[in-house]
Write a protein that holds these residues in place. Structure first.
Motif, PDB file in Angstrom:
ATOM      1  N   ALA A   1       0.834  -1.208   0.000  1.00  0.00           N
ATOM      2  CA  ALA A   1       0.000   0.000   0.000  1.00  0.00           C
ATOM      3  C   ALA A   1       0.869   1.258   0.000  1.00  0.00           C
ATOM      4  CB  ALA A   1      -0.932  -0.006   1.198  1.00  0.00           C
ATOM      5  N   GLY A   2       2.077   1.134   0.543  1.00  0.00           N
ATOM      6  CA  GLY A   2       2.981   2.283   0.578  1.00  0.00           C
ATOM      7  C   GLY A   2       4.108   2.203  -0.435  1.00  0.00           C
ATOM      8  N   GLY A   3       4.034   1.266  -1.396  1.00  0.00           N
ATOM      9  CA  GLY A   3       5.051   1.191  -2.447  1.00  0.00           C
ATOM     10  C   GLY A   3       6.222   0.268  -2.149  1.00  0.00           C
TER      11      GLY A   3
ATOM     12  N   CYS B   1       1.833 -11.364   0.793  1.00  0.00           N
ATOM     13  CA  CYS B   1       1.288 -10.792  -0.448  1.00  0.00           C
ATOM     14  C   CYS B   1       2.394 -10.301  -1.370  1.00  0.00           C
ATOM     15  CB  CYS B   1       0.367  -9.621  -0.124  1.00  0.00           C
ATOM     16  SG  CYS B   1      -1.000 -10.036   0.974  1.00  0.00           S
ATOM     17  N   SER B   2       3.593 -10.112  -0.850  1.00  0.00           N
ATOM     18  CA  SER B   2       4.731  -9.688  -1.682  1.00  0.00           C
ATOM     19  C   SER B   2       5.891 -10.631  -1.397  1.00  0.00           C
ATOM     20  CB  SER B   2       5.152  -8.261  -1.329  1.00  0.00           C
ATOM     21  OG  SER B   2       5.850  -8.258  -0.089  1.00  0.00           O
TER      22      SER B   2
ATOM     23  N   PHE C   1       0.124   3.029  -8.673  1.00  0.00           N
ATOM     24  CA  PHE C   1       0.075   1.563  -8.782  1.00  0.00           C
ATOM     25  C   PHE C   1       1.274   0.977  -8.044  1.00  0.00           C
ATOM     26  CE2 PHE C   1      -1.513   3.158 -12.913  1.00  0.00           C
ATOM     27  CZ  PHE C   1      -2.799   2.623 -12.919  1.00  0.00           C
ATOM     28  N   THR C   2       1.059  -0.149  -7.392  1.00  0.00           N
ATOM     29  CA  THR C   2       2.198  -0.948  -6.916  1.00  0.00           C
ATOM     30  C   THR C   2       2.075  -2.328  -7.552  1.00  0.00           C
ATOM     31  OG1 THR C   2       2.056   0.178  -4.777  1.00  0.00           O
ATOM     32  CG2 THR C   2       3.492  -1.742  -4.906  1.00  0.00           C
ATOM     33  N   LEU C   3       3.159  -2.765  -8.220  1.00  0.00           N
ATOM     34  CA  LEU C   3       3.159  -4.078  -8.881  1.00  0.00           C
ATOM     35  C   LEU C   3       4.108  -5.022  -8.160  1.00  0.00           C
ATOM     36  CD1 LEU C   3       2.583  -1.866 -11.249  1.00  0.00           C
ATOM     37  CD2 LEU C   3       3.040  -3.791 -12.763  1.00  0.00           C
TER      38      LEU C   3
ATOM     39  N   ALA D   1      -1.064  -4.829  -7.321  1.00  0.00           N
ATOM     40  CA  ALA D   1      -1.556  -5.129  -5.972  1.00  0.00           C
ATOM     41  C   ALA D   1      -2.277  -3.928  -5.373  1.00  0.00           C
ATOM     42  CB  ALA D   1      -0.391  -5.526  -5.064  1.00  0.00           C
ATOM     43  N   ILE D   2      -1.873  -2.740  -5.808  1.00  0.00           N
ATOM     44  CA  ILE D   2      -2.472  -1.502  -5.302  1.00  0.00           C
ATOM     45  C   ILE D   2      -2.763  -0.609  -6.500  1.00  0.00           C
ATOM     46  CG2 ILE D   2      -2.022   0.608  -3.959  1.00  0.00           C
ATOM     47  CD1 ILE D   2      -2.285  -1.908  -2.170  1.00  0.00           C
ATOM     48  N   GLU D   3      -3.985  -0.093  -6.565  1.00  0.00           N
ATOM     49  CA  GLU D   3      -4.314   0.926  -7.566  1.00  0.00           C
ATOM     50  C   GLU D   3      -4.942   2.072  -6.795  1.00  0.00           C
ATOM     51  OE1 GLU D   3      -6.571  -0.439 -10.903  1.00  0.00           O
ATOM     52  OE2 GLU D   3      -6.787   1.587 -11.716  1.00  0.00           O
ATOM     53  N   GLU D   4      -4.177   3.131  -6.589  1.00  0.00           N
ATOM     54  CA  GLU D   4      -4.559   4.229  -5.695  1.00  0.00           C
ATOM     55  C   GLU D   4      -5.050   3.632  -4.370  1.00  0.00           C
ATOM     56  OE1 GLU D   4      -6.511   7.488  -7.784  1.00  0.00           O
ATOM     57  OE2 GLU D   4      -4.463   7.916  -8.417  1.00  0.00           O
ATOM     58  N   SER D   5      -6.262   3.928  -3.940  1.00  0.00           N
ATOM     59  CA  SER D   5      -6.645   3.387  -2.623  1.00  0.00           C
ATOM     60  C   SER D   5      -7.322   2.020  -2.706  1.00  0.00           C
ATOM     61  CB  SER D   5      -7.507   4.403  -1.871  1.00  0.00           C
ATOM     62  OG  SER D   5      -8.429   4.975  -2.750  1.00  0.00           O
ATOM     63  N   THR D   6      -7.352   1.427  -3.909  1.00  0.00           N
ATOM     64  CA  THR D   6      -7.944   0.092  -4.037  1.00  0.00           C
ATOM     65  C   THR D   6      -6.878  -0.985  -3.821  1.00  0.00           C
ATOM     66  OG1 THR D   6      -9.458   1.008  -5.671  1.00  0.00           O
ATOM     67  CG2 THR D   6      -9.342  -1.386  -5.539  1.00  0.00           C
TER      68      THR D   6
END
Ligand code: URP
Ligand code: ZN
Ligand code: ZN
Ligand code: ZN
Length: 484
Positions: free
Chosen positions: A81-83, A114-115, A425-427, A433-438
């Motif tokens: 969520a934080g990159g 998750c990562s 986005f975080t990939l 895995a993250i698209e802005e707050s989603t």
């Protein structure tokens, strides 16, 4: 299915340039102009950077009679969520326990990550079994061994054990890490403070002054030099420890220092807060320091004498923190930070002009990948590298609050801080895995990252030559004392 990250500016540890990035099969397969793929992520107005690597976290760690509250699933989600796209946790055998047994427990715990993740192995006791198992640990892809110079009576190792372990690391091509605080002095000061009626959380910081850290850092550096091994000092929090690292590096020693985002941005006035809860939430070791120490840490990141920024994420709930009401030595030590490290460092480092964007990438990702031997699989925007990528929107902002965080604890040490600069986005290995707050994280997606040892170098790394060539002096028999 391929994904193209389009229209962004790539920022690596050494370059800034406009280009698209094509990702497939979890890897970066092409970097260039006008690329297309099955799916397109709009990176216009954003920086495309290697995902953050947090080299120091404790997820679901057994510690001080309890377990840190965030497990691998929650912790890695907070990171994403934080990159941050990878964490390195500490596998912690209890004293007397086999490293292989502890490793099996950690493998189980990290199954829901998750990562991607890796481990450091802690040396919490010493003996022939530990000596032998260290080889097996290295064979399993763990090339770093952590030593606690504090937490007397629990995790602490003595100098003889540390020297033996450092020499073993040298022979195996592994690198020792130390938690540098003089545990004997801390234990004495704790008892003195308690006897004088100082039992509140502020006494935690009085029991661990910067000298306690500086002494241990110096000692560990000298022992590492005698063992002929590089050294990584975790959570470097003060000028005294930083000074020891600077001096060692100037002499040619391979010593690395790791400030935490907490020590860079929060100071010891936190312990003077009239709320017991507020102060106890911030009890960690080493404690927060004065502004003068913060300035030293920033200077270290700017000049390169300190190389990486971590979190030491070790979150405890208020119920757990309150174990220490009436006795500060029972407050579980640790704070969170995994979700906030990158936005906080961007806001307080890049946006203030203290760090360049390239330096930001170096200290949050690339330097870590290099020091821990996983570059360029991790820490790079290069063809063939893992597609662990953060598409960073320098204009997105938020106010940090526990109410919206991923961590399961009910507070946040950065509560109320406004941060500007967040992931669009975080990939993680190519998966968004993250698209802005989603949040689209998948528990179990994370994989263990094995890290090769270095070639054993021993004496080549040491400034202390004598140990390599002990020479027995031949005495003339007629000059020997009578009877020998
Ligand atoms: O207070 C801290 N830092 N807790 C986590 C364990 C450690 O010493 O790193
Ligand atoms: Zn347990
Ligand atoms: Zn520590
Ligand atoms: Zn730690």
């Amino acid at each position: 299915m391929s994904t193209v990250i389009k229209g962004g500016t790539i920022v690596t540890a050494d370059r800034t340039y406009k280009s698209d990035v094509l990702v497939d099969g979890g890897k970066i397969i092409e970097i260039g102009e006008n690329l297309s793929g099955d799916e397109t992520l709009d990176a216009s107005g954003c920086y495309v950077m290697p995902g953050g690597i947090d080299p120091h976290v404790h997820l679901e760690m057994p510690f001080m009679g309890t377990h840190s509250a965030d497990n691998f699933e929650i912790g890695t989600r907070a990171g994403l969520a934080g990159g941050t796209t990878m964490v390195v946790d500490f596998c912690l055998p209890s004293p007397g326990q086999s490293m292989m047994e502890a490793l099996a427990i950690w493998q189980q715990k990290s199954g829901a990550a998750c990562s991607d993740y890796s481990y450091h192995m802690a040396v919490t006791w010493w003996g022939e079994q530990v000596f032998n198992e260290m080889q097996e640990v290295v064979d399993r892809g763990i090339n770093t061994f952590k030593h606690f110079m504090a937490y007397k009576g629990a995790l602490m190792v003595d100098d003889d054990e540390m020297f033996a372990s450092f020499q073993r690391c040298a022979a195996l091509g592994a690198m020792p890490l130390v938690h540098a605080e003089n545990g004997d002095v801390v234990a004495t000061m704790q008892q003195k403070l308690l006897a004088e009626g100082n039992n509140g959380p502020e006494a935690h910081s009085y029991s661990r002054p910067p000298e306690v850290e500086g002494e241990a850092a110096n000692r560990a550096i000298m022992i590492a030099d005698m063992a002929g091994v590089p050294l990584y000092i975790v959570h470097t929090s003060c000028e005294q420890a930083h000074e020891a690292i600077r001096r060692a590096r100037q002499k040619g020693m391979r010593v690395y220092g790791e400030p935490l985002i907490q020590h860079l941005t929060l100071d010891d006035s936190e312990y003077s807060n009239p709320s017991w809860d507020h102060a106890a939430q911030r009890v960690m070791s080493p404690p927060f320091r004065s502004k003068q120490h913060q300035d030293s840490l920033w200077a270290g990141l700017q000049s390169g004498s300190l190389q990486v920024v971590a979190t030491d994420h070790c979150a405890f709930t208020m119920e757990q923190k309150r174990f220490g009401v009436g006795d500060f030595t029972k407050i579980p030590n640790g704070t969170g930070g995994l979700e906030d490290r990158m936005p906080m460092l961007w806001s307080t480092g890049v946006r203030t002009g203290r760090l360049t964007m390239n330096e930001f990438v170096a200290v949050t990702s690339t330097n870590i990948a290099k020091i821990l031997n996983m570059y360029p699989k991790k820490g790079a925007i290069l063809e063939g590298a893992d597609a662990d990528i953060v598409v960073w929107d320098p204009n997105r902002s938020k106010t940090i609050t526990a109410a919206n965080q991923q961590s399961c604890v009910e507070y946040n040490v950065f509560e109320g801080r406004e941060v500007v600069g967040l992931p669009r986005f975080t990939l993680t290995r190519g998966k968004v895995a993250i698209e802005e707050s989603t949040v689209k994280t998948e528990p179990g997606h994370g994989e263990f990252v094995g890290r090769e040892p270095n070639a054993p170098v021993g004496a080549a790394l040491s400034k202390w030559k004598e140990i390599t060539a002990p020479r027995k002096v031949e005495r003339r028999p007629e000059l020997m004392p009578a009877g020998v």
